[in-house]
Motif scaffolding. Structure first.
Motif, PDB file in Angstrom:
ATOM      1  N   VAL A  15       0.815  -1.210   0.000  1.00  0.00           N
ATOM      2  CA  VAL A  15       0.000   0.000   0.000  1.00  0.00           C
ATOM      3  C   VAL A  15       0.862   1.281   0.000  1.00  0.00           C
ATOM      4  O   VAL A  15       0.403   2.342  -0.375  1.00  0.00           O
ATOM      5  CB  VAL A  15      -0.957  -0.046   1.217  1.00  0.00           C
ATOM      6  CG1 VAL A  15      -0.271   0.356   2.504  1.00  0.00           C
ATOM      7  CG2 VAL A  15      -2.189   0.782   0.997  1.00  0.00           C
ATOM      8  N   HIS A  16       2.125   1.143   0.405  1.00  0.00           N
ATOM      9  CA  HIS A  16       3.020   2.309   0.481  1.00  0.00           C
ATOM     10  C   HIS A  16       3.681   2.533  -0.875  1.00  0.00           C
ATOM     11  O   HIS A  16       4.904   2.411  -1.025  1.00  0.00           O
ATOM     12  CB  HIS A  16       4.052   2.099   1.590  1.00  0.00           C
ATOM     13  CG  HIS A  16       3.408   1.775   2.903  1.00  0.00           C
ATOM     14  ND1 HIS A  16       2.883   2.734   3.724  1.00  0.00           N
ATOM     15  CD2 HIS A  16       3.157   0.599   3.501  1.00  0.00           C
ATOM     16  CE1 HIS A  16       2.347   2.163   4.784  1.00  0.00           C
ATOM     17  NE2 HIS A  16       2.496   0.869   4.672  1.00  0.00           N
ATOM     18  N   ARG A 112       1.664 -11.145 -11.589  1.00  0.00           N
ATOM     19  CA  ARG A 112       0.275 -11.328 -11.999  1.00  0.00           C
ATOM     20  C   ARG A 112      -0.636 -11.142 -10.794  1.00  0.00           C
ATOM     21  O   ARG A 112      -0.165 -11.045  -9.662  1.00  0.00           O
ATOM     22  CB  ARG A 112       0.030 -12.763 -12.529  1.00  0.00           C
ATOM     23  CG  ARG A 112       0.986 -13.297 -13.534  1.00  0.00           C
ATOM     24  CD  ARG A 112       0.980 -12.646 -14.883  1.00  0.00           C
ATOM     25  NE  ARG A 112      -0.271 -12.126 -15.365  1.00  0.00           N
ATOM     26  CZ  ARG A 112      -0.417 -11.558 -16.564  1.00  0.00           C
ATOM     27  NH1 ARG A 112       0.633 -11.441 -17.368  1.00  0.00           N
ATOM     28  NH2 ARG A 112      -1.579 -11.096 -16.955  1.00  0.00           N
ATOM     29  N   THR A 143      -2.995 -10.147   0.872  1.00  0.00           N
ATOM     30  CA  THR A 143      -3.365  -9.239  -0.217  1.00  0.00           C
ATOM     31  C   THR A 143      -3.796  -7.862   0.285  1.00  0.00           C
ATOM     32  O   THR A 143      -4.327  -7.058  -0.497  1.00  0.00           O
ATOM     33  CB  THR A 143      -4.484  -9.865  -1.070  1.00  0.00           C
ATOM     34  OG1 THR A 143      -5.479 -10.381  -0.178  1.00  0.00           O
ATOM     35  CG2 THR A 143      -3.965 -10.981  -1.933  1.00  0.00           C
ATOM     36  N   GLY A 144      -3.578  -7.568   1.550  1.00  0.00           N
ATOM     37  CA  GLY A 144      -3.845  -6.222   2.073  1.00  0.00           C
ATOM     38  C   GLY A 144      -5.263  -5.769   1.794  1.00  0.00           C
ATOM     39  O   GLY A 144      -6.222  -6.504   2.041  1.00  0.00           O
ATOM     40  N   LEU A 446      -9.789 -12.516  -5.787  1.00  0.00           N
ATOM     41  CA  LEU A 446      -9.296 -13.558  -4.878  1.00  0.00           C
ATOM     42  C   LEU A 446     -10.220 -13.701  -3.676  1.00  0.00           C
ATOM     43  O   LEU A 446     -10.569 -14.806  -3.258  1.00  0.00           O
ATOM     44  CB  LEU A 446      -7.871 -13.228  -4.420  1.00  0.00           C
ATOM     45  CG  LEU A 446      -7.175 -14.425  -3.790  1.00  0.00           C
ATOM     46  CD1 LEU A 446      -6.910 -15.499  -4.819  1.00  0.00           C
ATOM     47  CD2 LEU A 446      -5.887 -14.003  -3.118  1.00  0.00           C
ATOM     48  N   ASN A 498      -3.042  -5.348  11.138  1.00  0.00           N
ATOM     49  CA  ASN A 498      -2.482  -4.519  10.077  1.00  0.00           C
ATOM     50  C   ASN A 498      -1.849  -3.229  10.560  1.00  0.00           C
ATOM     51  O   ASN A 498      -2.435  -2.166  10.514  1.00  0.00           O
ATOM     52  CB  ASN A 498      -3.519  -4.211   9.005  1.00  0.00           C
ATOM     53  CG  ASN A 498      -4.838  -3.854   9.619  1.00  0.00           C
ATOM     54  OD1 ASN A 498      -5.230  -4.470  10.588  1.00  0.00           O
ATOM     55  ND2 ASN A 498      -5.502  -2.874   9.095  1.00  0.00           N
ATOM     56  N   TYR A 499      -0.675  -3.353  11.028  1.00  0.00           N
ATOM     57  CA  TYR A 499       0.175  -2.187  11.166  1.00  0.00           C
ATOM     58  C   TYR A 499       1.586  -2.671  10.938  1.00  0.00           C
ATOM     59  O   TYR A 499       1.899  -3.839  11.113  1.00  0.00           O
ATOM     60  CB  TYR A 499       0.007  -1.497  12.518  1.00  0.00           C
ATOM     61  CG  TYR A 499       0.324  -2.350  13.713  1.00  0.00           C
ATOM     62  CD1 TYR A 499      -0.649  -3.134  14.308  1.00  0.00           C
ATOM     63  CD2 TYR A 499       1.605  -2.375  14.246  1.00  0.00           C
ATOM     64  CE1 TYR A 499      -0.356  -3.933  15.394  1.00  0.00           C
ATOM     65  CE2 TYR A 499       1.894  -3.177  15.336  1.00  0.00           C
ATOM     66  CZ  TYR A 499       0.907  -3.948  15.907  1.00  0.00           C
ATOM     67  OH  TYR A 499       1.200  -4.738  16.974  1.00  0.00           O
TER      68      TYR A 499
HETATM   69  C1  LIG Z   1      -3.432   4.398   2.783  1.00  0.00           C
HETATM   70  C2  LIG Z   1      -2.918   3.533   3.904  1.00  0.00           C
HETATM   71  C3  LIG Z   1      -1.874   3.985   4.684  1.00  0.00           C
HETATM   72  C4  LIG Z   1      -1.368   3.207   5.715  1.00  0.00           C
HETATM   73  N1  LIG Z   1      -0.340   3.687   6.463  1.00  0.00           N
HETATM   74  C5  LIG Z   1       0.138   2.956   7.496  1.00  0.00           C
HETATM   75  C6  LIG Z   1       1.207   3.438   8.311  1.00  0.00           C
HETATM   76  O1  LIG Z   1       1.704   4.528   8.094  1.00  0.00           O
HETATM   77  N2  LIG Z   1       1.643   2.668   9.329  1.00  0.00           N
HETATM   78  C7  LIG Z   1       1.083   1.446   9.600  1.00  0.00           C
HETATM   79  O2  LIG Z   1       1.516   0.778  10.550  1.00  0.00           O
HETATM   80  N3  LIG Z   1       0.078   0.966   8.840  1.00  0.00           N
HETATM   81  C8  LIG Z   1      -0.418   1.685   7.813  1.00  0.00           C
HETATM   82  N4  LIG Z   1      -1.450   1.208   7.057  1.00  0.00           N
HETATM   83  C9  LIG Z   1      -2.020  -0.094   7.367  1.00  0.00           C
HETATM   84  C10 LIG Z   1      -1.501  -1.147   6.352  1.00  0.00           C
HETATM   85  O3  LIG Z   1      -2.611  -1.912   5.995  1.00  0.00           O
HETATM   86  C11 LIG Z   1      -0.424  -2.053   6.933  1.00  0.00           C
HETATM   87  O4  LIG Z   1       0.512  -1.350   7.631  1.00  0.00           O
HETATM   88  C12 LIG Z   1       0.390  -2.854   5.890  1.00  0.00           C
HETATM   89  O5  LIG Z   1       0.629  -2.124   4.730  1.00  0.00           O
HETATM   90  C13 LIG Z   1      -0.313  -4.119   5.552  1.00  0.00           C
HETATM   91  O6  LIG Z   1       0.613  -4.884   4.794  1.00  0.00           O
HETATM   92  P1  LIG Z   1       0.130  -6.017   3.837  1.00  0.00           P
HETATM   93  O7  LIG Z   1       1.349  -6.561   3.177  1.00  0.00           O
HETATM   94  O8  LIG Z   1      -0.738  -6.964   4.594  1.00  0.00           O
HETATM   95  O9  LIG Z   1      -0.828  -5.299   2.774  1.00  0.00           O
HETATM   96  P2  LIG Z   1      -0.499  -4.239   1.638  1.00  0.00           P
HETATM   97  O10 LIG Z   1       0.581  -3.314   2.015  1.00  0.00           O
HETATM   98  O11 LIG Z   1      -1.826  -3.637   1.244  1.00  0.00           O
HETATM   99  O12 LIG Z   1       0.025  -5.144   0.414  1.00  0.00           O
HETATM  100  C14 LIG Z   1      -0.827  -6.063  -0.247  1.00  0.00           C
HETATM  101  C15 LIG Z   1      -0.210  -6.438  -1.582  1.00  0.00           C
HETATM  102  O13 LIG Z   1      -0.967  -7.486  -2.151  1.00  0.00           O
HETATM  103  C16 LIG Z   1      -1.095  -7.275  -3.556  1.00  0.00           C
HETATM  104  N5  LIG Z   1      -2.326  -7.949  -4.002  1.00  0.00           N
HETATM  105  C17 LIG Z   1      -3.590  -7.645  -3.670  1.00  0.00           C
HETATM  106  N6  LIG Z   1      -4.445  -8.525  -4.243  1.00  0.00           N
HETATM  107  C18 LIG Z   1      -3.691  -9.394  -4.949  1.00  0.00           C
HETATM  108  C19 LIG Z   1      -3.985 -10.534  -5.751  1.00  0.00           C
HETATM  109  N7  LIG Z   1      -5.232 -10.968  -5.934  1.00  0.00           N
HETATM  110  N8  LIG Z   1      -2.949 -11.199  -6.335  1.00  0.00           N
HETATM  111  C20 LIG Z   1      -1.676 -10.793  -6.122  1.00  0.00           C
HETATM  112  N9  LIG Z   1      -1.335  -9.730  -5.376  1.00  0.00           N
HETATM  113  C21 LIG Z   1      -2.335  -9.032  -4.788  1.00  0.00           C
HETATM  114  C22 LIG Z   1      -1.138  -5.767  -3.714  1.00  0.00           C
HETATM  115  O14 LIG Z   1      -0.681  -5.412  -5.013  1.00  0.00           O
HETATM  116  C23 LIG Z   1      -0.190  -5.308  -2.599  1.00  0.00           C
HETATM  117  O15 LIG Z   1       1.116  -5.123  -3.073  1.00  0.00           O
HETATM  118  C24 LIG Z   1      -1.960   1.955   5.994  1.00  0.00           C
HETATM  119  C25 LIG Z   1      -3.024   1.495   5.208  1.00  0.00           C
HETATM  120  C26 LIG Z   1      -3.514   2.272   4.179  1.00  0.00           C
HETATM  121  C27 LIG Z   1      -4.662   1.753   3.339  1.00  0.00           C
END
Ligand SMILES: Cc1cc2nc3c(=O)[nH]c(=O)nc-3n(C[C@H](O)[C@H](O)[C@H](O)COP(=O)(O)OP(=O)(O)OC[C@H]3O[C@@H](n4cnc5c(N)ncnc54)[C@H](O)[C@@H]3O)c2cc1C
Length: 535
Positions: A15-16, A112, A143-144, A446, A498-499
């Motif tokens: 998301v970053h 993909r 997948t965030g 998904l 999620n942080y």
């Molecule tokens: C705008 C925003 C700002 C944030 N800022 C902070 C912060 O400053 N500090 C903090 O602690 N938390 C923050 N968060 C919370 C954030 O959710 C988590 O910190 C962290 O980014 C979660 O990591 P993640 O890898 O689970 O998800 P994400 O970082 O969302 O990554 C998910 C990845 O999965 C991929 N993906 C999604 N669907 C599919 C699919 N079907 N097939 C293949 N790939 C896929 C995406 O392309 C993405 O790269 C923020 C959230 C948002 C929405």
């Protein structure tokens, strides 16, 4: 071990995103973020050490964001850095991690989108959007917030906030933009519509907004009507051990008097939260401000003038407390307990959890409440919002939870919390809040595929029914040991994964992943060691 990474974008940032503007800041100070596991995060760690974000940023240098008189390498632990810089760090950290894999780990990446995932008799089958299918022994879903819709904003729809600034590009300079939400996302949207359009702030006396002439009129509102608390100075380097009413022991004690051990949110948990927060506040004014922020205080006003005056007064007072900071301001200390207590909230949701109604109430109120109290905008950003109000660029909507209806080509926003009714019109609406979990099933292939065969949570069909370790349950109650879900898509089944990881702080997501993955790696590393010794 063969690892297949499926990610349509660059690996690491998530998301970053690195292509976002520099005025969108991380919500976490530089010292509270790392991509690497350390010995405190999970037992048996670190699997692989590495530079945390603060030290990486110091090494790299971050010119232009630290303010006058500071060199680009003079990053402090309490600096809020641009989110895109964190994305760059995460990409670097992913490269480091993948590059240091031992010979017996082969890593393949597929740029993909995964569109289908289902269990098989021996593992899981993943289908990608190019039609390829992969049989795996273990599938992990991280997948965030899911695959996002492209940033096309149809005029008659409510616009999604991210990815900024494209989502709000259609708003013209004389338009009125309604921002639904008053928290972190709203602050991002406001920054995009002002700083992002050439506006600047001058701080000769009070902070003043200097218009570019390209900004629209912005109207903000939310369910409680109150602005969130500003993040305090002197942030903690680790959550403080919780003392008082809201502890693991007090939650366990409450359970003993509940049928089946299942808690009710309002009856069992909320009194503990209120006791915990209010007991440390000696003055009624502080306690009233705390109740307002928690959403159980004042929710009705005589008219728009009284509402506006009280919201601005409370936010200005909160900013003074934020400047005094943690360790000095009793108000900020008490608000911060909602961040310190994350493990207690996790324990409240873990089996036997809450009643079905309690579970729904928990996820409806608690994350937003904790965010308003302890995970709000940076002081500077909240000061900017107040300056924008003084400049007449941002205005408060008509109180808490107004109704919003279509009125010709515009939206009519009408008060529900004033004695003297008030209303306003806006041209566009921006959804400035994220649902937990985000209601992505309609757009995320998904999520849709998992929901087609997995069990839904008994309390709320929008949530998956996961074990507390993250494994997916089937409708017949059996567990899929080969499919696990972590992070935002696990929200609603478990609480608050999620942080970003904090250096030196236990991490549930790392511990759970470690438990799931270690047996595979352990088996193979043992095998290699044995083969080596035989050679
Ligand atoms: C705008 C925003 C700002 C944030 N800022 C902070 C912060 O400053 N500090 C903090 O602690 N938390 C923050 N968060 C919370 C954030 O959710 C988590 O910190 C962290 O980014 C979660 O990591 P993640 O890898 O689970 O998800 P994400 O970082 O969302 O990554 C998910 C990845 O999965 C991929 N993906 C999604 N669907 C599919 C699919 N079907 N097939 C293949 N790939 C896929 C995406 O392309 C993405 O790269 C923020 C959230 C948002 C929405």
């Amino acid at each position: 071990v063969d690892v297949l990474l499926v990610e349509p974008g660059p690996i690491g940032p998530g998301v970053h995103r690195e292509d976002q503007p520099a005025y969108l800041w991380l919500n976490t100070v530089a010292a509270q973020a790392t991509a690497f596991c350390d010995e405190h995060m999970a037992s048996g760690g670190p699997a692989l050490g590495g530079l945390d974000f603060l030290n990486w940023a110091r090494r790299r240098g971050v010119d232009a964001v630290l303010g006058e008189g500071r060199s680009g390498h003079d990053v402090r632990g309490d600096d809020y850095l641009p989110r895109r810089l964190f994305g760059e760090y995460m990409r670097w950290a992913a490269d480091e991690t993948l590059g240091s894999a031992p010979g017996w780990v082969s890593i393949e990446t597929a740029a993909r989108t995964a569109v289908d995932l289902r269990p098989t008799s021996t593992g899981a089958l993943i289908s990608l959007d190019d039609g390829t299918r992969h049989e795996v022994d273990l599938a992990i879903v991280t997948t965030g917030h899911g695959v996002r819709r492209p940033a096309t904003s149809a005029p008659r729809e409510m616009w999604e906030a991210y990815p900024l600034p494209d989502t709000v590009a259609r708003a013209a300079s004389n338009d009125h933009v309604g921002v639904v939400g008053m928290g972190l996302t709203a602050v991002d949207v406001i920054a995009a519509l002002t700083i992002g359009r050439g506006g600047t702030f001058s701080s000769e006396r009070d902070l003043q907004y200097v218009r570019s002439g390209d900004e629209p009129q912005i109207v903000i509102w939310s369910t409680t009507g109150w602005l969130p608390c500003a993040r305090p100075a002197n942030p903690r380097l680790a959550p403080k051990p919780v003392k008082g009413m809201l502890t693991l022991d007090s939650v366990a004690a409450r359970r003993r008097s509940c049928p089946g051990g299942r808690l009710d949110f309002w009856h069992d948990l909320m009194p503990l939260i209120l006791d915990q927060v209010l007991s440390g506040l000696p003055h009624e004014g502080q306690r009233q401000a705390a109740r307002n922020v928690l959403g159980v205080g004042k929710g009705r006003w005589r008219d728009a003038a009284e509402y506006s005056r009280e919201v601005v007064e409370q936010a200005s007072w909160d900013l003074l407390e934020a400047r005094r900071g943690l360790g000095v301001s009793a108000f900020k200390e008490q608000m911060e307990t909602l961040r310190d207590c994350r493990e207690v909230f996790r324990a409240a949701v873990s089996a036997p959890g809450l009643t079905d109604q309690g579970h729904r109430d928990f996820f409806r109120y608690l994350p937003a409440m904790a965010n308003r109290a302890a995970v709000g905008p940076q002081m500077e950003r909240l000061e900017e919002v107040l300056a924008l109000m003084r400049a007449g660029v941002v205005s408060l909507g008509p109180g808490a939870s107004p109704t919003v209806t279509r009125d010709g080509s515009r939206w009519l926003v009408r008060s529900t919390s004033f004695d003297v009714e008030s209303s306003t019109h806006v041209d566009h609406l921006v959804r400035a809040h994220l649902d937990w979990p985000r209601a992505v099933a309609g757009v995320d292939p998904l999520r849709r595929s998992i929901e087609s065969w997995a069990a839904a949570h008994s309390a709320d069909a929008r949530y998956l029914d996961l074990t507390s370790e993250g494994n997916v349950r089937r409708p017949d109650g059996t567990v899929c040991p080969c499919i696990a879900v972590f992070g935002p898509p696990a929200e609603g089944a478990n609480f608050y994964n999620n942080y970003v990881l904090w250096p030196g702080v236990p991490s549930r997501v790392v511990a759970d992943m470690d438990r799931l993955l270690a047996p595979n790696f352990h088996r193979h590393s043992q095998l290699e060691l044995r083969q080596r010794s035989q050679r």
